[in-house]
Design a protein around this motif. Structure first.
Motif, PDB file in Angstrom:
ATOM      1  N   SER A 447       0.748  -0.631  -0.012  1.00 21.08           N
ATOM      2  CA  SER A 447      -0.011   0.047  -0.334  1.00 21.08           C
ATOM      3  C   SER A 447       1.137   1.088   0.186  1.00 21.08           C
ATOM      4  CB  SER A 447      -0.889   0.069   1.066  1.00 21.08           C
ATOM      5  OG  SER A 447      -1.734   1.600   1.178  1.00 21.08           O
ATOM      6  N   ALA A 448       0.283   2.181  -0.732  1.00 24.30           N
ATOM      7  CA  ALA A 448       1.453   3.801  -1.093  1.00 24.30           C
ATOM      8  C   ALA A 448       0.760   4.737  -1.495  1.00 24.30           C
ATOM      9  CB  ALA A 448       2.195   3.501  -1.772  1.00 24.30           C
ATOM     10  N   ASN A 449      -0.692   4.907  -1.132  1.00 24.12           N
ATOM     11  CA  ASN A 449      -1.640   6.037  -0.472  1.00 24.12           C
ATOM     12  C   ASN A 449      -2.924   5.431  -2.299  1.00 24.12           C
ATOM     13  OD1 ASN A 449       1.048   7.400   0.710  1.00 24.12           O
ATOM     14  ND2 ASN A 449      -1.286   6.700   2.065  1.00 24.12           N
ATOM     15  N   GLN A 450      -2.039   4.403  -2.951  1.00 26.08           N
ATOM     16  CA  GLN A 450      -3.026   4.569  -4.128  1.00 26.08           C
ATOM     17  C   GLN A 450      -4.555   4.157  -4.367  1.00 26.08           C
ATOM     18  OE1 GLN A 450      -1.167   2.111  -3.328  1.00 26.08           O
ATOM     19  NE2 GLN A 450      -2.689   0.082  -3.329  1.00 26.08           N
ATOM     20  N   PHE A 451      -5.029   4.289  -5.161  1.00 28.16           N
ATOM     21  CA  PHE A 451      -6.697   3.756  -5.555  1.00 28.16           C
ATOM     22  C   PHE A 451      -7.082   2.638  -5.201  1.00 28.16           C
ATOM     23  CE2 PHE A 451     -10.389   3.072  -8.227  1.00 28.16           C
ATOM     24  CZ  PHE A 451     -10.766   3.036  -6.913  1.00 28.16           C
ATOM     25  N   ASN A 452      -7.032   1.538  -4.237  1.00 24.77           N
ATOM     26  CA  ASN A 452      -7.139   0.491  -4.332  1.00 24.77           C
ATOM     27  C   ASN A 452      -8.358  -0.703  -3.954  1.00 24.77           C
ATOM     28  OD1 ASN A 452      -8.030   1.548  -1.685  1.00 24.77           O
ATOM     29  ND2 ASN A 452      -6.212   0.808  -0.511  1.00 24.77           N
ATOM     30  N   PRO A 465      -3.959  10.238  -4.026  1.00 23.79           N
ATOM     31  CA  PRO A 465      -2.623  10.388  -5.220  1.00 23.79           C
ATOM     32  C   PRO A 465      -2.233  10.023  -6.343  1.00 23.79           C
ATOM     33  CG  PRO A 465      -1.841  10.793  -3.062  1.00 23.79           C
ATOM     34  CD  PRO A 465      -3.181   9.599  -3.720  1.00 23.79           C
ATOM     35  N   SER A 466      -0.974  10.188  -6.904  1.00 21.54           N
ATOM     36  CA  SER A 466      -0.379   9.440  -8.195  1.00 21.54           C
ATOM     37  C   SER A 466      -0.214   7.682  -7.489  1.00 21.54           C
ATOM     38  CB  SER A 466       0.734   9.725  -8.733  1.00 21.54           C
ATOM     39  OG  SER A 466       1.421   9.177  -9.337  1.00 21.54           O
ATOM     40  N   ALA A 467      -0.408   7.146  -8.065  1.00 20.71           N
ATOM     41  CA  ALA A 467       0.007   5.860  -8.122  1.00 20.71           C
ATOM     42  C   ALA A 467       1.614   5.513  -8.128  1.00 20.71           C
ATOM     43  CB  ALA A 467      -0.505   4.390  -8.996  1.00 20.71           C
TER      44      ALA A 467
END
Length: 735
Positions: A447-452, A465-467
């Motif tokens: 997980s890195a704050n991307q749409f999930n 944020p950007s993926a």
């Protein structure tokens, strides 16, 4: 062996030992959890007193009492955003043991303050510098402040409203691309030309800057590796929450040991427990999920009932001041515009019981399986987080948790009126409404704050944020080789930018034009670069300068109505990527690339000299970890030093666009070898201690700067081999 320090402390029921290791990490051993949290509070005050006192004052709106009249408006704003509901409901919303933990923690803080009354020479020097003394704490002080943690929606709603008023909502797509190509719903009964004063109290209370690049969020990276993909044959978990740089560190590492609880990791110095770390069975970390938990509600002044609360603010060196706080059915009133006849209120999950940040972590500290941990997340309300888990059974798992409002009649992307028949919240989604992932076949979770959000599940926000960080992490984790703890260390410090790699590859495809030596030199520098945003890299300096100050703004101007472009100084990186990949006119795109790159090259040459071999990214990107009183005594600050990284690298180096100074990144890192706990690693910049006289005040800064780690020892035997200080706390009535 260090000579033990023994203190008799009123309020303790039994003996407590605090073993402080060579790196400043306290290992606290108690005979009961009550004494354990008491000792944690005592130790937090011992190590971080000025920091936690300042946290309390900022949160409760008590700064004027210590620092004078210039803080009156800030205090008023902070009080406006307190939790003001029923305190019994507040405590009941957390786990069953939360209130007892807070009560004992606060008692420990106050016990240390009592000890300082008899030992004033041990008061941290910041209090003499500022000229005031710390105050005693109350239980509610720890949970009533809400504005210290990440929260999302208000600032973006405000910006989108201004853009919509100027040029229509379609113009906002370059400022913030939306997940699933969602098109915002536009309420018809709102004037989106909002007054600037609407944000003033919110920004004062939270300490946040005006809206910046959408990637500049308090993000994080976190991943878990299954045993069959690990070189150790055990699960691995790595976490590095991104927070604003400061001295003392935002996080505080501690080890808490009592019958029924043995947990180590990082939390906030002002609260009991820890948030990221491990117990005897499981390791856990998280990344921010930018849940939209706020709405700006626009009300008609002549049709709304306002409640006014008068509060008194004590002012150092002056008379006490009475201030008005106004509230309506929607929440606290941010601004009253009598000329327009409008009231602007904040609807927020903050004002629901149980949303004090990170307190949900107290429920999972003793979890021994994923079902236990997952069940504990039902009490996690704020902030929104993507929780990542790994245990000794080999399980790795993930679930998003947090209060996500069920909006009826709108999507939360623009302000709405107070017409609750048309725009309202109908409760919140439950934990089980979000997707759970357990033991994926690929052998890792990241997980890195991307749409999930998988199809079929509620979307907690359309703004992400950007993926790019996630893409780089999964690129590495998905490689053919098994993953080791040292591999995780390298990945946490990885400086390769997916953004830079893609854009510089595009430069190599530019169509031929008449030769220009400056443009040719710039293209050559970037197309021969490995896209690693290192501090000593000339190409990184050119790329980041070009991307942030020239290319991004030029794309905004090229794609947006001029009236809106003036309101979007920093576009969404994902929107810029999309325009570069799929332009309407390739020739115009290529011309924009050349002209903006040429300008950036000339500008950098003027700043760092004509010879590109002498340019470095670190000359622009200099990390300072500021102390709150650094303006009075600069020696309290740590840095500046050149560092690598950018918004798009795993080793985050988010910076202010105006001067490239980094303000946000992984100040704490940990790598957990699940089950072989003593081989775990951590680092916390600039150090564990908050007192500048303490050797642990900045002793981890260079380790952090160079990508290093220190041991996170867990077993008593290993800890005893590395004790730098030993403190024994005895009940006062013990013979």
């Amino acid at each position: 062996m260090p000579t033990p320090i023994t203190r008799r402390v009123p309020g303790l029921e039994d003996r407590v030992e605090i073993l402080i290791d060579y790196w400043g990490i306290p290992h606290i051993y108690a005979e009961s959890t009550g004494d354990l949290f008491f000792a944690q509070g005592y130790n937090a005050a011992r190590d971080r007193l000025f920091q936690i006192d300042l946290w309390r004052r900022r949160g409760l709106g008590l700064m004027s009492e210590a620092f004078g009249s210039e803080y009156i408006e800030r205090d008023r704003a902070a009080r406006l955003l307190h939790y003001r509901g029923d305190m019994d409901a507040e405590w009941a919303a957390y786990g069953p043991d939360t209130r007892a933990a807070v009560t004992r923690f606060v008692a420990g803080v106050n016990a240390y303050l009592d000890w300082l009354d008899d030992h004033p020479d041990q008061l941290p020097p910041e209090f003499d510098l500022a000229g005031y003394r710390p105050a005693r704490w109350h239980d509610a002080d720890v949970v009533r402040p809400r504005a210290h943690a990440p929260a999302f929606n208000l600032l973006s709603q405000y910006q989108r409203a201004l853009v919509t008023a100027a040029a229509g909502v379609e113009a906002d797509a370059v400022r913030q691309r939306l997940a699933r190509d969602h098109q915002p719903s536009v309420p018809e009964d709102i004037d989106f030309a909002l007054p600037a004063e609407v944000l003033t109290p919110y920004l004062l209370a939270t300490g946040r800057p005006a809206p910046v690049n959408s990637d500049a969020v308090e993000g994080s990276n976190c991943w878990a590796i299954a045993p069959h993909r690990s070189t150790t044959g055990r699960a691995l978990l790595a976490a590095d929450p991104h927070r604003g740089y400061s001295t003392p560190a935002v996080r505080y590492i501690a080890h808490l040991n009592a019958p029924g609880l043995n947990v180590i990791g990082a939390g906030e110095a002002h609260m009991p427990g820890i948030a990221l770390g491990h117990n005897e069975t499981a390791a856990f970390g998280f990344t921010v999920c930018p849940i939209g938990t706020e709405d700006l509600v626009v009300c008609d002044l002549d049709a709304i009932e306002l409640k006014t609360v008068i509060e008194t603010i004590q002012v150092r060196g002056g008379e006490a001041v009475q201030v008005e706080l106004q509230f309506c059915a929607q929440g606290p009133v941010l601004h009253v515009d009598r000329q327009r006849g409008k009231v602007y209120a904040l609807r927020s999950a903050w004002f629901e019981p149980g949303t004090a940040p990170y307190f949900g972590s107290l429920d999972y500290l003793a979890a021994t399986s994923w079902p236990e941990f997952d069940k504990a997340l039902q009490n996690w309300r704020a902030p929104g987080e993507n929780h990542v888990y790994a245990d000794v059974h080999g399980t790795i798992a993930h679930r998003t948790a947090g209060f996500v409002p069920k909006r009826v009649g709108y999507d939360g992307l623009l302000p709405v009126s107070d017409d609750t028949d048309r725009y309202r919240w109908e409760g919140f989604f439950a934990r089980e409404d979000f997707a759970e992932t357990t033991d994926p076949g690929c052998g890792y979770l990241a997980s890195a704050n991307q749409f999930n959000v998988p199809q079929g599940y509620p979307v907690p926000t359309y703004e992400w944020p950007s993926a790019d960080r996630y893409a780089r992490i999964t690129q590495v984790l998905g490689g053919p080789d098994k993953h080791s703890p040292s591999d995780s260390a390298r990945l946490q410090n990885d400086l390769l930018s997916i953004t830079a790699r893609e854009v510089t590859h595009l430069l190599g495809t530019l169509s031929p034009v008449p030769y220009d030596p400056i443009t040719a030199a710039a293209i050559d520098l970037l197309t021969t670069w490995d896209a690693v945003v290192a501090a000593d890299s000339a190409a990184a300096a050119l790329f980041e300068s070009w991307w942030t100050k020239h290319l991004g703004p030029a794309v905004v101007r090229a794609t947006t109505d001029p009236a809106a472009a003036a309101l979007i100084p920093h576009p969404d990186p994902t929107a810029v990527h999309q325009w570069l990949r799929d332009p309407l006119d390739t020739e115009n795109r290529d011309a924009l690339l050349r002209t903006t790159l040429r300008t950036a090259y000339i500008e950098l040459a003027a700043a760092q000299g004509e010879d590109p071999q002498q340019w470095t990214w670190g000359a622009l990107h200099r990390n300072t970890q500021p102390h709150a009183l650094g303006h009075l005594d600069p020696t309290l600050n740590v840095g500046p030093v050149p560092i690598g990284g950018s918004n798009s690298t795993v080793s985050s180096g988010s910076y202010w666009p105006a001067d490239f100074s980094p303000f946000l990144g992984a100040s704490f890192r940990m790598i957990i070898d699940v089950g072989n706990w003593d081989e775990s690693l951590c680092v916390n910049t600039p150090g564990q201690a908050g007192d500048p006289r303490n050797p642990h005040y900045r002793d981890l800064f260079e380790t952090w700067r160079t990508g290093g780690y220190v041991p996170l020892y867990y077993t008593r035997a290993r800890i005893e081999q590395h004790v730098g200080q030993r403190i024994r706390l005895e009940p006062q009535d013990r013979p």
